[in-house]
Write a protein that holds these residues in place. Structure first.
Motif, PDB file in Angstrom:
ATOM      1  N   LEU A 190      29.408 -33.265 -36.700  1.00 43.14           N
ATOM      2  CA  LEU A 190      30.052 -34.265 -35.863  1.00 43.14           C
ATOM      3  C   LEU A 190      29.870 -34.026 -34.390  1.00 43.14           C
ATOM      4  CD1 LEU A 190      33.439 -34.869 -37.645  1.00 43.14           C
ATOM      5  CD2 LEU A 190      31.432 -36.292 -37.608  1.00 43.14           C
ATOM      6  N   THR A 246      26.901 -31.636 -21.047  1.00 37.25           N
ATOM      7  CA  THR A 246      27.041 -30.286 -21.600  1.00 37.25           C
ATOM      8  C   THR A 246      26.059 -29.295 -20.992  1.00 37.25           C
ATOM      9  OG1 THR A 246      25.516 -30.892 -23.337  1.00 37.25           O
ATOM     10  CG2 THR A 246      27.855 -31.132 -23.804  1.00 37.25           C
ATOM     11  N   ARG A 247      25.023 -29.795 -20.359  1.00 36.95           N
ATOM     12  CA  ARG A 247      24.016 -28.865 -19.812  1.00 36.95           C
ATOM     13  C   ARG A 247      23.258 -29.602 -18.738  1.00 36.95           C
ATOM     14  NH1 ARG A 247      19.242 -27.028 -21.850  1.00 36.95           N
ATOM     15  NH2 ARG A 247      19.328 -28.581 -23.511  1.00 36.95           N
ATOM     16  N   LEU A 256      21.153 -44.347 -21.648  1.00 34.49           N
ATOM     17  CA  LEU A 256      20.629 -43.494 -20.581  1.00 34.49           C
ATOM     18  C   LEU A 256      19.113 -43.474 -20.571  1.00 34.49           C
ATOM     19  CD1 LEU A 256      23.071 -40.510 -20.848  1.00 34.49           C
ATOM     20  CD2 LEU A 256      22.619 -41.821 -18.790  1.00 34.49           C
ATOM     21  N   ARG A 299      23.043 -42.293 -25.748  1.00 28.08           N
ATOM     22  CA  ARG A 299      21.684 -41.817 -25.484  1.00 28.08           C
ATOM     23  C   ARG A 299      20.772 -42.981 -25.139  1.00 28.08           C
ATOM     24  NH1 ARG A 299      17.219 -41.988 -28.269  1.00 28.08           N
ATOM     25  NH2 ARG A 299      18.307 -42.909 -30.033  1.00 28.08           N
ATOM     26  N   THR A 309      22.544 -34.142 -27.228  1.00 27.56           N
ATOM     27  CA  THR A 309      21.210 -34.717 -27.024  1.00 27.56           C
ATOM     28  C   THR A 309      20.812 -34.535 -25.582  1.00 27.56           C
ATOM     29  OG1 THR A 309      22.027 -36.445 -28.461  1.00 27.56           O
ATOM     30  CG2 THR A 309      19.848 -36.739 -27.544  1.00 27.56           C
ATOM     31  N   SER A 310      19.592 -34.162 -25.387  1.00 31.09           N
ATOM     32  CA  SER A 310      19.138 -34.041 -24.009  1.00 31.09           C
ATOM     33  C   SER A 310      18.410 -35.312 -23.613  1.00 31.09           C
ATOM     34  CB  SER A 310      18.222 -32.829 -23.859  1.00 31.09           C
ATOM     35  OG  SER A 310      17.067 -33.020 -24.626  1.00 31.09           O
ATOM     36  N   HIS A 351      27.540 -41.708 -29.977  1.00 29.51           N
ATOM     37  CA  HIS A 351      26.627 -40.755 -29.345  1.00 29.51           C
ATOM     38  C   HIS A 351      25.248 -41.374 -29.176  1.00 29.51           C
ATOM     39  CE1 HIS A 351      25.543 -36.602 -28.322  1.00 29.51           C
ATOM     40  NE2 HIS A 351      24.347 -36.933 -28.811  1.00 29.51           N
ATOM     41  N   SER A 368      27.074 -33.417 -31.889  1.00 30.95           N
ATOM     42  CA  SER A 368      25.649 -33.237 -31.599  1.00 30.95           C
ATOM     43  C   SER A 368      25.436 -33.341 -30.104  1.00 30.95           C
ATOM     44  CB  SER A 368      24.825 -34.291 -32.325  1.00 30.95           C
ATOM     45  OG  SER A 368      25.431 -35.534 -32.231  1.00 30.95           O
ATOM     46  N   PHE A 400      19.442 -33.563 -18.156  1.00 27.70           N
ATOM     47  CA  PHE A 400      20.722 -32.993 -18.589  1.00 27.70           C
ATOM     48  C   PHE A 400      20.954 -33.367 -20.041  1.00 27.70           C
ATOM     49  CE2 PHE A 400      23.458 -36.786 -18.668  1.00 27.70           C
ATOM     50  CZ  PHE A 400      22.775 -37.669 -17.858  1.00 27.70           C
ATOM     51  N   SER A 401      21.974 -32.763 -20.637  1.00 30.44           N
ATOM     52  CA  SER A 401      22.290 -33.025 -22.040  1.00 30.44           C
ATOM     53  C   SER A 401      23.697 -33.572 -22.139  1.00 30.44           C
ATOM     54  CB  SER A 401      22.198 -31.746 -22.871  1.00 30.44           C
ATOM     55  OG  SER A 401      20.905 -31.239 -22.812  1.00 30.44           O
ATOM     56  N   ILE A 402      23.888 -34.476 -23.110  1.00 29.13           N
ATOM     57  CA  ILE A 402      25.212 -35.070 -23.280  1.00 29.13           C
ATOM     58  C   ILE A 402      25.780 -34.687 -24.643  1.00 29.13           C
ATOM     59  CG2 ILE A 402      24.875 -37.051 -21.786  1.00 29.13           C
ATOM     60  CD1 ILE A 402      24.221 -38.654 -24.342  1.00 29.13           C
ATOM     61  N   GLY A 403      27.085 -34.722 -24.731  1.00 31.55           N
ATOM     62  CA  GLY A 403      27.766 -34.504 -26.000  1.00 31.55           C
ATOM     63  C   GLY A 403      28.941 -35.446 -26.076  1.00 31.55           C
ATOM     64  N   GLY A 404      29.439 -35.682 -27.303  1.00 31.41           N
ATOM     65  CA  GLY A 404      30.622 -36.530 -27.463  1.00 31.41           C
ATOM     66  C   GLY A 404      30.253 -37.913 -27.947  1.00 31.41           C
ATOM     67  N   ASP A 432      31.840 -41.294 -32.613  1.00 31.49           N
ATOM     68  CA  ASP A 432      31.549 -40.845 -33.970  1.00 31.49           C
ATOM     69  C   ASP A 432      31.521 -39.326 -34.076  1.00 31.49           C
ATOM     70  OD1 ASP A 432      27.899 -41.161 -33.873  1.00 31.49           O
ATOM     71  OD2 ASP A 432      29.370 -40.756 -32.299  1.00 31.49           O
ATOM     72  N   GLN A 433      31.896 -38.639 -32.993  1.00 31.81           N
ATOM     73  CA  GLN A 433      31.828 -37.189 -33.003  1.00 31.81           C
ATOM     74  C   GLN A 433      33.229 -36.599 -33.090  1.00 31.81           C
ATOM     75  OE1 GLN A 433      28.636 -35.533 -32.466  1.00 31.81           O
ATOM     76  NE2 GLN A 433      27.921 -37.588 -32.934  1.00 31.81           N
ATOM     77  N   ASP A 434      33.273 -35.287 -33.248  1.00 29.24           N
ATOM     78  CA  ASP A 434      34.547 -34.587 -33.387  1.00 29.24           C
ATOM     79  C   ASP A 434      35.032 -34.131 -32.009  1.00 29.24           C
ATOM     80  OD1 ASP A 434      35.515 -31.525 -35.142  1.00 29.24           O
ATOM     81  OD2 ASP A 434      36.691 -33.056 -34.080  1.00 29.24           O
ATOM     82  N   GLN A 487      35.876 -30.288 -30.683  1.00 24.25           N
ATOM     83  CA  GLN A 487      34.870 -29.279 -30.372  1.00 24.25           C
ATOM     84  C   GLN A 487      34.329 -29.408 -28.958  1.00 24.25           C
ATOM     85  OE1 GLN A 487      31.886 -28.819 -33.298  1.00 24.25           O
ATOM     86  NE2 GLN A 487      33.239 -29.396 -34.982  1.00 24.25           N
ATOM     87  N   ASN A 488      34.879 -30.263 -28.203  1.00 28.85           N
ATOM     88  CA  ASN A 488      34.373 -30.470 -26.844  1.00 28.85           C
ATOM     89  C   ASN A 488      34.993 -29.427 -25.914  1.00 28.85           C
ATOM     90  OD1 ASN A 488      33.523 -31.448 -24.412  1.00 28.85           O
ATOM     91  ND2 ASN A 488      34.053 -33.577 -24.881  1.00 28.85           N
TER      92      ASN A 488
END
Lengths: 114, 519
Positions: free
Chosen positions: B513, A48-49, A87, A84, B517-518, A80, B515, A21-25, A28-30, A33-34
């Motif tokens: 800002l 996110t996926r 995980l 990663r 990641t998979s 972020h 990103s 799966f993919s992560i976001g957030g 340090d992120q904006d 946009q989530n």
């Protein structure tokens, strides 16, 4: 707040262990946009996926889940890259996630309001 | 196929020039002596050799302690020659006398051809006037116009030939210069065919149309101008666009440079390389070539291999030598250690001496200053640059000598040359640093005194005929007695340049800002 515990067994692909799966957030992120968060100032880590047939889907992870903990490590106030790294530790074959879902959150909120 | 060709770089006038043969031979004689002296690098010293001779590898027992005694050495020592010199000079003169004959032939042939082609149009126009003047039709303004145009075209041709051909050549080539020979043949054929037609159509039949004759002469001058244009293109323009990259490596110490040249024959490329060699490559110093003896001595002792009872010697010898080499390689070899420490020590010594030299020179330069107009000085105290140089030389002489000896440069700089350089720097108001740049790093060969290091005798060794053009992969060697330059050719690749248009308004950026990641 209702939470889900999800146990994912990593799949070995060549030299890497993948979760599927993919992560976001991240702090340090904006957060604006989530697309998955209810509160647009929430800087937590979201799914996110989810790849089809991957270990995450098999374990029951869904898109839009917010990850609260990974193997006991907190994920609500991490960058972020830290997320990663937590995980994808190479010596861990199994990760236990504590996630929360929006539908549950809504249900809980609604039940709290009424 | 000719594998080896020789040429020596005595200067001469090529093309259509006429110089007197006598002074050419005189020049050549003095140069041959200098050239042969510069060729030697290791000599067997005849007894009574002067102190400051030009050879390098005799080592420290030679008495060059002019640092301690600062009297000026007289110049008589430089002109003595030993028996080796004499035999070599006579051999050189014989060789080059033989070559000179063929060169004189070429030059005189070209000169005769040029004279012929200049005088032919004039002859064409004058002969009818002389031979059958009464029969000629009168020809007024058109002929005069043609006369003027012939005069100016001949003048332009004269100036162009002077610019292109009347030049002091840089070198003697071993083989004939193909393009020049081609052009001479072309001019010869042109002039001969014009004379043939003239003889048959005009002289025999006594043509009366003078204007036609003059126009015929003008057409010859035009043709000659076009041949001159062809000469400019073939001799000068074609080689300008770079096509090949030449790598020149000196065989003794590995100094290498890359040069871009155009389409040239091998001999012309060799001359080009040599011209650049003299100002690009650091001067050849035989003293710097070998590892210090202390490092190498351990390698001398080897293994002894005995063969017991074998009769087959040939097989055995190679087997033996291989065994020795393998055993030597396996043995623990600490010579690299010694080399490293020796290098570090030498480096430290050089730096210390250099520091002392710099300080001494700086201090020496503070002792003199230029005379200003308003200073009232005793006439006895006013010095010219030479005296000023001698005055301050004493304080830096010792430091200079020690430094030169440590860096093994002492054969390149005599006391006289250092004094001259000091005088030069004082005259031009140079700082001590500018004075020292010549000594602190080994400069190119052309910087040193001409008689000594500019040996002009080079040998071109090539597997292909030297008039062949350069091609990818051609290798040739320029040899001197102590070292050689190995030159290899590579073709400059063909570049495919494609265009990409970028709209200046298309440069836009966002903050990164969010990103994903998979995992």
């Amino acid at each position: 707040m209702s939470l889900q515990r999800i146990e994912i067994h990593k799949l070995r692909q060549g030299d890497n262990l993948i979760l599927g799966f993919s992560i976001g957030g991240g702090i340090d992120q904006d957060p604006a946009q989530n697309p998955f968060s209810e509160d647009k100032t929430d800087k937590g880590i979201y799914v996110t996926r989810v790849t089809e047939g991957g270990p995450a889907e098999v374990a029951g992870l869904q898109i839009g889940d917010k990850i609260m903990q990974v193997n006991g490590w907190d994920m609500t106030m991490v960058t972020h890259d830290q997320a990663r790294k937590r995980l994808t530790k190479r010596n861990e074959e199994v990760v236990r996630l504590l996630v929360t879902r929006q539908s549950l959150q809504k249900a809980v909120q609604q039940s709290m309001m009424s | 196929m000719d594998n080896e060709s020789q040429y020596s770089g005595y200067s001469y006038k090529s093309g259509h020039s006429r110089g007197s043969p006598r002074d050419r031979r005189d020049r050549h004689r003095s140069k041959s002596r200098d050239g042969s002296r510069g060729d030697k690098s290791v000599t067997i010293q005849a007894p009574g050799e002067p102190l400051l001779d030009n050879e390098s590898t005799r080592g420290d027992e030679r008495d060059d302690n002019w640092g301690e005694t600062t009297t000026v050495v007289t110049g008589t020592s430089e002109h003595s020659i030993s028996h080796d010199d004499i035999t070599r000079i006579t051999k050189d003169m014989e060789d080059s006398a033989h070559l000179d004959c063929s060169r004189h032939l070429g030059v005189s042939l070209a000169g005769a051809l040029a004279l012929l082609s200049f005088l032919t149009p004039l002859a064409f126009m004058l002969l009818p006037q002389l031979l059958w003047r009464e029969d000629l039709e009168p020809c007024g303004t058109p002929c005069e116009g043609l006369f003027i145009s012939v005069a100016f075209k001949l003048l332009i041709l004269l100036l162009g030939s002077w610019a292109l051909f009347f030049r002091r050549p840089k070198a003697f080539f071993p083989r004939v210069f193909v393009f020049r020979a081609l052009l001479m043949v072309l001019v010869f054929l042109l002039v001969v065919s014009y004379w043939l037609f003239y003889g048959v159509r005009i002289l025999d039949s006594r043509d009366r149309n003078y204007q036609g004759i003059v126009q015929y002469a003008v057409s010859l001058v035009d043709a000659l101008l076009f041949v001159h244009y062809l000469a400019v293109v073939l001799l000068e323009l074609r080689q300008l666009q770079p096509q090949f990259t030449l790598k020149a490596v000196r065989s003794t110490d590995g100094a290498s440079r890359f040069y871009n040249v155009g389409h040239l024959s091998i001999q012309r490329a060799a001359v080009w390389i040599l011209e650049n060699y003299y100002h690009d490559f650091p001067v050849y110093n035989p003293a710097l070539l070998n590892l210090p003896k202390s490092v190498l001595s351990k390698k001398m002792s080897g293994f002894k291999v005995y063969s017991l009872g074998e009769e087959n010697t040939t097989n055995n010898s190679t087997g033996q030598s291989r065994a020795v080499i393998a055993a030597a390689a396996r043995r623990r070899d600490n010579s690299h250690n010694e080399y490293y420490y020796e290098e570090a020590e030498h480096e430290r010594r050089v730096r210390k001496r250099r520091a002392r030299l710099v300080v001494a020179v700086e201090e020496a330069f503070t002792h003199i200053k230029r005379l200003q107009e308003e200073d009232q000085k005793n006439p006895r105290e006013i010095m010219d640059p030479r005296e000023a140089a001698q005055a301050i030389f004493a304080s830096m002489a010792r430091a200079m000598q020690k430094y030169l000896r440590t860096t093994k440069q002492q054969p390149y700089h005599t006391m006289e040359s250092i004094l001259q350089h000091l005088e030069f720097c004082i005259t031009h108001d140079m700082t001590p640093k500018a004075f020292l740049e010549r000594y602190l790093s080994a400069g190119p060969t052309i910087q040193y005194h001409k008689d000594r290091w500019l040996a002009k005798q080079w040998t071109l060794v090539s597997e292909e005929p030297v008039t062949n053009g350069l091609k990818d992969g051609v290798v040739f060697v320029l040899k001197r007695q102590d070292f050689s330059l190995v030159v290899s050719t590579k073709k400059i690749p063909f570049f495919k340049l494609s265009e990409e248009f970028v709209d200046p308004k298309s440069h836009k950026f966002v903050m990164r800002l969010q990103s994903e990641t998979s995992v």
